[in-house]
Design an enzyme around this catalytic site. Structure first.
Site, PDB file in Angstrom:
ATOM      1  N   GLU A  58      62.271  46.031  60.064  1.00 51.55           N
ATOM      2  CA  GLU A  58      63.008  46.588  61.204  1.00 51.55           C
ATOM      3  C   GLU A  58      62.311  46.300  62.532  1.00 51.55           C
ATOM      4  O   GLU A  58      61.088  46.178  62.589  1.00 51.55           O
ATOM      5  CB  GLU A  58      63.101  48.114  61.050  1.00 51.55           C
ATOM      6  CG  GLU A  58      63.847  48.527  59.803  1.00 51.55           C
ATOM      7  CD  GLU A  58      63.666  49.995  59.442  1.00 51.55           C
ATOM      8  OE1 GLU A  58      64.608  50.564  58.877  1.00 51.55           O
ATOM      9  OE2 GLU A  58      62.599  50.574  59.704  1.00 51.55           O
ATOM     10  N   LYS A  71      58.572  48.085  68.118  1.00 46.63           N
ATOM     11  CA  LYS A  71      57.711  48.112  66.926  1.00 46.63           C
ATOM     12  C   LYS A  71      58.358  47.278  65.833  1.00 46.63           C
ATOM     13  O   LYS A  71      59.582  47.321  65.671  1.00 46.63           O
ATOM     14  CB  LYS A  71      57.511  49.558  66.434  1.00 46.63           C
ATOM     15  CG  LYS A  71      56.604  49.643  65.192  1.00 46.63           C
ATOM     16  CD  LYS A  71      56.265  51.071  64.811  1.00 46.63           C
ATOM     17  CE  LYS A  71      57.353  51.737  64.021  1.00 46.63           C
ATOM     18  NZ  LYS A  71      56.970  53.075  63.536  1.00 46.63           N
ATOM     19  N   THR A  86      53.499  50.705  51.403  1.00 43.95           N
ATOM     20  CA  THR A  86      54.963  50.788  51.529  1.00 43.95           C
ATOM     21  C   THR A  86      55.390  50.472  52.956  1.00 43.95           C
ATOM     22  O   THR A  86      56.365  49.766  53.188  1.00 43.95           O
ATOM     23  CB  THR A  86      55.434  52.217  51.152  1.00 43.95           C
ATOM     24  OG1 THR A  86      55.084  52.455  49.783  1.00 43.95           O
ATOM     25  CG2 THR A  86      56.934  52.392  51.323  1.00 43.95           C
ATOM     26  N   ASP A 163      53.418  65.307  43.552  1.00 40.46           N
ATOM     27  CA  ASP A 163      53.794  63.889  43.552  1.00 40.46           C
ATOM     28  C   ASP A 163      54.011  63.513  42.094  1.00 40.46           C
ATOM     29  O   ASP A 163      53.328  64.022  41.197  1.00 40.46           O
ATOM     30  CB  ASP A 163      52.655  63.039  44.170  1.00 40.46           C
ATOM     31  CG  ASP A 163      53.104  61.614  44.494  1.00 40.46           C
ATOM     32  OD1 ASP A 163      53.511  60.873  43.571  1.00 40.46           O
ATOM     33  OD2 ASP A 163      53.058  61.237  45.674  1.00 40.46           O
ATOM     34  N   THR A 204      58.685  61.115  50.110  1.00 37.81           N
ATOM     35  CA  THR A 204      58.644  60.268  48.919  1.00 37.81           C
ATOM     36  C   THR A 204      59.214  58.895  49.260  1.00 37.81           C
ATOM     37  O   THR A 204      59.890  58.721  50.278  1.00 37.81           O
ATOM     38  CB  THR A 204      59.463  60.889  47.769  1.00 37.81           C
ATOM     39  OG1 THR A 204      60.845  60.894  48.136  1.00 37.81           O
ATOM     40  CG2 THR A 204      59.005  62.301  47.474  1.00 37.81           C
ATOM     41  N   GLY A 228      61.316  61.074  54.210  1.00 40.22           N
ATOM     42  CA  GLY A 228      61.309  59.894  53.331  1.00 40.22           C
ATOM     43  C   GLY A 228      62.639  59.169  53.189  1.00 40.22           C
ATOM     44  O   GLY A 228      62.667  58.003  52.821  1.00 40.22           O
ATOM     45  N   GLY A 229      63.751  59.837  53.481  1.00 37.74           N
ATOM     46  CA  GLY A 229      65.064  59.175  53.388  1.00 37.74           C
ATOM     47  C   GLY A 229      65.340  58.490  54.707  1.00 37.74           C
ATOM     48  O   GLY A 229      65.642  59.146  55.698  1.00 37.74           O
ATOM     49  N   ASP A 230      65.182  57.164  54.752  1.00 34.23           N
ATOM     50  CA  ASP A 230      65.255  56.499  56.058  1.00 34.23           C
ATOM     51  C   ASP A 230      65.878  55.109  55.981  1.00 34.23           C
ATOM     52  O   ASP A 230      65.581  54.239  56.784  1.00 34.23           O
ATOM     53  CB  ASP A 230      63.849  56.423  56.688  1.00 34.23           C
ATOM     54  CG  ASP A 230      62.836  55.712  55.798  1.00 34.23           C
ATOM     55  OD1 ASP A 230      63.226  55.267  54.700  1.00 34.23           O
ATOM     56  OD2 ASP A 230      61.673  55.584  56.199  1.00 34.23           O
ATOM     57  N   SER A 295      64.551  63.232  59.513  1.00 32.93           N
ATOM     58  CA  SER A 295      63.808  62.252  60.321  1.00 32.93           C
ATOM     59  C   SER A 295      63.874  60.858  59.707  1.00 32.93           C
ATOM     60  O   SER A 295      63.648  60.691  58.504  1.00 32.93           O
ATOM     61  CB  SER A 295      62.350  62.708  60.420  1.00 32.93           C
ATOM     62  OG  SER A 295      61.547  61.687  60.925  1.00 32.93           O
ATOM     63  N   LYS A 332      53.915  26.989  87.320  1.00 34.43           N
ATOM     64  CA  LYS A 332      55.045  26.104  86.993  1.00 34.43           C
ATOM     65  C   LYS A 332      54.592  24.937  86.112  1.00 34.43           C
ATOM     66  O   LYS A 332      55.410  24.193  85.585  1.00 34.43           O
ATOM     67  CB  LYS A 332      55.683  25.565  88.275  1.00 34.43           C
ATOM     68  CG  LYS A 332      56.371  26.645  89.083  1.00 34.43           C
ATOM     69  CD  LYS A 332      57.213  26.045  90.182  1.00 34.43           C
ATOM     70  CE  LYS A 332      57.905  27.145  90.961  1.00 34.43           C
ATOM     71  NZ  LYS A 332      58.678  26.609  92.069  1.00 34.43           N
TER      72      LYS A 332
HETATM   73  N1  LIG Z   1      60.725  59.340  59.135  1.00 35.29           N
HETATM   74  C1  LIG Z   1      59.797  58.531  59.540  1.00 35.29           C
HETATM   75  O1  LIG Z   1      59.579  58.378  60.736  1.00 35.29           O
HETATM   76  C2  LIG Z   1      58.968  57.797  58.538  1.00 35.29           C
HETATM   77  C3  LIG Z   1      57.781  57.168  58.940  1.00 35.29           C
HETATM   78  C4  LIG Z   1      56.989  56.551  57.985  1.00 35.29           C
HETATM   79  C5  LIG Z   1      57.395  56.538  56.662  1.00 35.29           C
HETATM   80  N2  LIG Z   1      58.569  57.127  56.310  1.00 35.29           N
HETATM   81  C6  LIG Z   1      59.005  57.166  54.926  1.00 35.29           C
HETATM   82  O2  LIG Z   1      58.230  58.168  54.284  1.00 35.29           O
HETATM   83  C7  LIG Z   1      58.118  57.868  52.889  1.00 35.29           C
HETATM   84  C8  LIG Z   1      56.675  57.955  52.454  1.00 35.29           C
HETATM   85  O3  LIG Z   1      55.944  56.910  53.052  1.00 35.29           O
HETATM   86  P1  LIG Z   1      54.464  56.570  52.546  1.00 35.29           P
HETATM   87  O4  LIG Z   1      53.959  55.545  53.476  1.00 35.29           O
HETATM   88  O5  LIG Z   1      53.710  57.825  52.335  1.00 35.29           O
HETATM   89  O6  LIG Z   1      54.817  55.918  51.129  1.00 35.29           O
HETATM   90  P2  LIG Z   1      53.870  55.836  49.838  1.00 35.29           P
HETATM   91  O7  LIG Z   1      54.504  54.832  48.944  1.00 35.29           O
HETATM   92  O8  LIG Z   1      52.457  55.646  50.252  1.00 35.29           O
HETATM   93  O9  LIG Z   1      53.984  57.305  49.193  1.00 35.29           O
HETATM   94  C9  LIG Z   1      55.156  57.800  48.618  1.00 35.29           C
HETATM   95  C10 LIG Z   1      54.784  58.749  47.486  1.00 35.29           C
HETATM   96  O10 LIG Z   1      55.986  59.351  46.994  1.00 35.29           O
HETATM   97  C11 LIG Z   1      55.804  59.542  45.591  1.00 35.29           C
HETATM   98  N3  LIG Z   1      57.113  59.785  44.973  1.00 35.29           N
HETATM   99  C12 LIG Z   1      58.124  58.904  44.745  1.00 35.29           C
HETATM  100  N4  LIG Z   1      59.192  59.537  44.208  1.00 35.29           N
HETATM  101  C13 LIG Z   1      58.847  60.854  44.120  1.00 35.29           C
HETATM  102  C14 LIG Z   1      59.528  62.029  43.678  1.00 35.29           C
HETATM  103  N5  LIG Z   1      60.777  61.970  43.214  1.00 35.29           N
HETATM  104  N6  LIG Z   1      58.874  63.225  43.734  1.00 35.29           N
HETATM  105  C15 LIG Z   1      57.605  63.299  44.205  1.00 35.29           C
HETATM  106  N7  LIG Z   1      56.913  62.214  44.639  1.00 35.29           N
HETATM  107  C16 LIG Z   1      57.522  61.015  44.606  1.00 35.29           C
HETATM  108  C17 LIG Z   1      55.086  58.270  45.140  1.00 35.29           C
HETATM  109  O11 LIG Z   1      54.424  58.436  43.893  1.00 35.29           O
HETATM  110  C18 LIG Z   1      54.105  58.054  46.300  1.00 35.29           C
HETATM  111  O12 LIG Z   1      52.842  58.640  46.062  1.00 35.29           O
HETATM  112  C19 LIG Z   1      58.704  56.469  52.722  1.00 35.29           C
HETATM  113  O13 LIG Z   1      60.012  56.603  52.170  1.00 35.29           O
HETATM  114  C20 LIG Z   1      58.756  55.905  54.119  1.00 35.29           C
HETATM  115  O14 LIG Z   1      59.790  54.967  54.274  1.00 35.29           O
HETATM  116  C21 LIG Z   1      59.353  57.766  57.220  1.00 35.29           C
END
Ligand SMILES: NC(=O)c1ccc[n+]([C@@H]2O[C@H](COP(=O)([O-])OP(=O)(O)OC[C@H]3O[C@@H](n4cnc5c(N)ncnc54)[C@H](O)[C@@H]3O)[C@@H](O)[C@H]2O)c1
Length: 348
Positions: A58, A71, A86, A163, A204, A228-230, A295, A332
């Site tokens: 992105e 970014k 990730t 986790d 997650t 995490g939902g993004d 978020s 130039k």
């Molecule tokens: N909203 C934002 O601004 C923003 C910013 C950065 C990252 N994110 C999102 O946040 C999430 C986490 O990022 P990260 O860098 O920590 O990723 P990461 O891969 O380092 O960590 C994610 C963790 O989630 C765990 N996991 C997966 N499914 C699970 C479940 N059902 N129940 C419990 N744990 C579970 C995994 O084992 C892992 O340890 C990602 O989806 C990322 O895209 C969002």
């Protein structure tokens, strides 16, 4: 010709060491809050997203008319299986008046810190005052920053961890074990971690419609910080949780595509967080409301972060100048002052 400042991962760590992580989080939170309060001064658009089978790449641009920033960031939930993070990012800050690129910075670390700071901006407005407990579901790269920001800035000192990967939870506990006054408890299920938590942070990563949080887990008064939902097809919260909650987003046009609310019809009501920060709309109305911050991350948060690190780097003399733009005696004469000069010098 002025040089462009480059901030590496080590430079950002050095800067945070000078300032202190709690202080850096505090300054960034206040600055994000201030920039959300002047939201209308910024140019805004949903981010450009290039989707593939395993993830997304992105670009997130914005400008306030004085500075422009963008970014680059990815999201590849299976990356840890091949030894890659990730989320990885870098960013650029440029002067609008001249277009000069002033700063190039790492933003993997800064994304985690600014996401935590934005979560605090939301929780300040939306969570019940005096909340001291939080479930932290997903204990990966973002998690320590979330826990520390809520602890240092809001006094959340009881954190319930879960986790699906127990090693991720052990890593978090080992990293934060020395933080005085912070109580961490690992749980065997998300349900157990959420029980008796006033705030629930979901962080997650999996590229699917997950239901980490289902309606039966909700309690009156909870604040959900869903980060995490993004991405289209990547959500963490059951749609009935959204129906039950008052939902707040960063930028509605982007959240409708990428956030938890992609699961809801286009008419599903949401409030943009900046409207609450600016005092234009209410946040939580009653202590029993369930509030949810959906978020996905927005460009203004990165803009604020880049402006702050530029200021701090100048103050503490951190970073190095890089030759990103040709240094020309005659602006130039791009040919003569670059490839031509190089050629002349190598013949000599
Ligand atoms: N909203 C934002 O601004 C923003 C910013 C950065 C990252 N994110 C999102 O946040 C999430 C986490 O990022 P990260 O860098 O920590 O990723 P990461 O891969 O380092 O960590 C994610 C963790 O989630 C765990 N996991 C997966 N499914 C699970 C479940 N059902 N129940 C419990 N744990 C579970 C995994 O084992 C892992 O340890 C990602 O989806 C990322 O895209 C969002």
């Amino acid at each position: 010709m002025r040089k462009t400042l480059f901030l590496s991962v080590s430079d950002i760590c050095r800067l945070i060491e000078f300032v202190g992580l709690p202080q850096f989080l505090g300054q960034l939170t206040d600055r994000i809050q201030a920039d959300f309060a002047r939201w209308q001064e910024f140019e805004k658009c949903p981010r450009f997203a290039s989707y593939s089978a395993e993830g997304v790449v992105e670009l997130m641009p914005t400008s306030d008319g004085s500075m422009f920033s963008f970014k680059f960031v990815n999201g590849h939930p299976k990356n840890p299986l091949i030894g890659l993070p990730t989320v990885m990012g870098f960013g650029c800050l440029a002067d609008v008046a001249t277009g000069c690129p002033l700063l190039i910075s790492e933003m993997t670390l800064l994304t985690a810190i600014r996401t935590a700071a934005t979560s605090v901006v939301a929780a300040r407005s939306l969570a019940n005052k005096g909340a001291r407990s939080m479930a932290m579901i997903g204990n990966g790269a973002q998690s320590e920053f979330q826990v520390l920001a809520f602890f240092e800035l809001l006094g959340v000192n009881r954190v319930n961890l879960f986790d699906t990967d127990a090693e991720a939870t052990s890593k978090l506990m080992a990293n934060l074990q020395g933080v005085a006054g912070l109580n961490l408890t690992a749980h065997a299920t998300s349900r157990d971690s959420i029980r008796n938590s006033e705030i629930v942070t979901t962080s997650t990563a999996s590229k699917l419609r997950a239901s980490v949080l289902v309606p039966e887990m909700l309690e009156d008064g909870m604040h959900v910080n869903a980060i995490g939902g993004d991405c289209p097809g990547k959500t963490e919260v059951h749609p009935d949780v959204l129906s039950r909650a008052k939902v707040f987003v960063e930028f509605e046009a982007q959240a409708r595509i990428e956030g938890e609310i992609q699961q809801m019809p286009p008419s599903f009501p949401v409030t943009e967080l900046w409207e609450v920060v600016a005092g234009l709309k209410p946040g939580r109305l009653s202590p029993s409301d369930v509030t949810l911050f959906d978020s996905v991350g927005f460009s203004i948060e990165d803009f604020t972060t880049l402006c702050l690190v530029k200021e701090l780097a100048d103050r503490y003399h951190v970073g190095s100048d890089i030759e990103l733009v040709p240094d020309m005696r005659n602006v130039k004469d791009l040919y003569g002052d670059s490839v031509g000069r190089f050629r002349r010098e190598s013949i000599r």
